[in-house]
Write a protein that holds these residues in place. Sequence first.
Motif, short mmCIF file in Angstrom:
data_model
loop_
_atom_site.label_atom_id
_atom_site.label_comp_id
_atom_site.label_asym_id
_atom_site.label_seq_id
_atom_site.Cartn_x
_atom_site.Cartn_y
_atom_site.Cartn_z
N UNK A 68 69.73 3.93 74.12
CA UNK A 68 69.02 2.68 74.36
C UNK A 68 68.85 2.43 75.85
N UNK A 69 67.77 1.71 76.20
CA UNK A 69 67.50 1.31 77.58
C UNK A 69 68.55 0.35 78.12
N UNK A 70 69.35 -0.25 77.25
CA UNK A 70 70.30 -1.28 77.66
C UNK A 70 71.29 -0.80 78.72
N UNK A 172 66.65 -6.77 86.56
CA UNK A 172 66.28 -5.80 87.59
C UNK A 172 66.58 -4.38 87.13
N UNK A 173 67.72 -4.20 86.48
CA UNK A 173 68.07 -2.87 85.98
C UNK A 173 67.10 -2.37 84.94
N UNK A 174 66.70 -3.24 84.02
CA UNK A 174 65.74 -2.81 83.00
C UNK A 174 64.40 -2.44 83.63
N UNK A 175 64.04 -3.12 84.72
CA UNK A 175 62.77 -2.83 85.38
C UNK A 175 62.69 -1.44 85.97
N UNK A 201 61.00 -6.69 79.10
CA UNK A 201 59.62 -6.96 79.50
C UNK A 201 59.56 -7.69 80.83
N UNK A 202 60.56 -8.55 81.12
CA UNK A 202 60.57 -9.25 82.41
C UNK A 202 60.72 -8.26 83.55
N UNK A 203 61.66 -7.33 83.43
CA UNK A 203 61.85 -6.33 84.48
C UNK A 203 60.65 -5.42 84.64
#
Length: 425
Positions: A68-70, A172-175, A201-203
């Motif tokens: 997962x992207x998490x 920020x990390x997810x971005x 989606x925010x990142x």
Amino acid sequence: MTAPAVATSDRIVDPNGDLPVTLADVEAARTLVSGAVLHTPTLHAPRLSALTGADVYVKYENFQVTASFKERGALVKLARLTPEEARRGVVAMSAGNHAQAVAYHGTRLKISTLIVMPETTPQVKVAATEAFGAEVVLFGETVADAFEEATRISKAQGRIFVHPYDDADVIAGQGSLALEMMEDGPAFDAVVVPIGGGGLIAGMALAFAGRSPATQVVGVETQLYPAMWSAMTGEARPCGGPTLAEGIAVRDVGVITSQIVRRLVPHVVLVDETALERAVNAFLMHQKTLAEGAGAAGLAALLAEPERFRGKTVGLVVSGGNIDPRMIAGILLRELEREERIVSFRLTILDRPGMLGRIATLLGKLGANILEVHHRRTFLDVPAKGTRLDLTVESRDQAHAELIQKALEGEGLPVQRLGAGGADW
């Protein structure tokens, strides 16, 4: 649905506006995840392109250690703890991918990690989280109950709370995922991103707004949990019900994430359960990769609204691949039924020797493989000298299924289709 399935914002994109997280934050987070989180590939998907009418590229975040992207957001949050905060340890609330991400990177960084999960969490997820080194506390019936307990533990034990999405470091990390997509892929007309609480989606929206402002970032939610859609449109819709996309089954979006999404995301598409099932099946059959329901939501949006994306270069994110094998088996069988490659018939026949053999011989000549046979003699609507025969057979396609039905009818047998558009069992 009587209302449109798309939320639209007419706000002007201003990446330099007063948002709580910036492109610079995303770029700084990228240096923290580099080398510690897999730089997953972004690959062209010709078969998905043919299926949807868009030119599709896929980023495979299901290749991460925890699938997962998490991991990205969890790592950035943990890496930025002060030595004193790291000594106190962390606590998180999750019934899925966030739990495993925090557990894995917490253990790797030698930070004590405690995860609160609802008592209803499947044991396989509890065991996976414990295997990554976390202490698991089961509390309450719902994620909301677990959240309250995690908050209490944070205050009582002095642990740092790692929010699954509404945290600047996590966003920020997810971005960082989007920065990799822009480096590895083409110039995207659009990227379609699953929305739960809104961290991913925010990142990604921050990254694309700053680096590729011509790319439209489109969100997707399940119709059963339209929390961000409601926040954008001002039309409150109920959230609830069993969904294949449990990873984005969120009733309350984040304060920080919703502020960013309102500014930078023009559309949120809602998809139903059938589209999600088709998308999970398509990833497995066409791309030979395992996507959980939430991870397949982007493709589900393309399948649900093909005209919106037709002819465009579109990026998708397989955000996770943690799905129950039994669920996969059910989805594959249901899709075979939708494609009429598995079909069921109900026949009323004479109850005498040779009838079943006669039918089996006919089906064999037609190239139909018999999967199941049920005799039912006790129904009052069946003649005393008759019996009801339910057949499930494997066919090549819809035309072959229709040929089989006509051949049975040609033998003078009353035939009724069951399931997948036919009668109920």
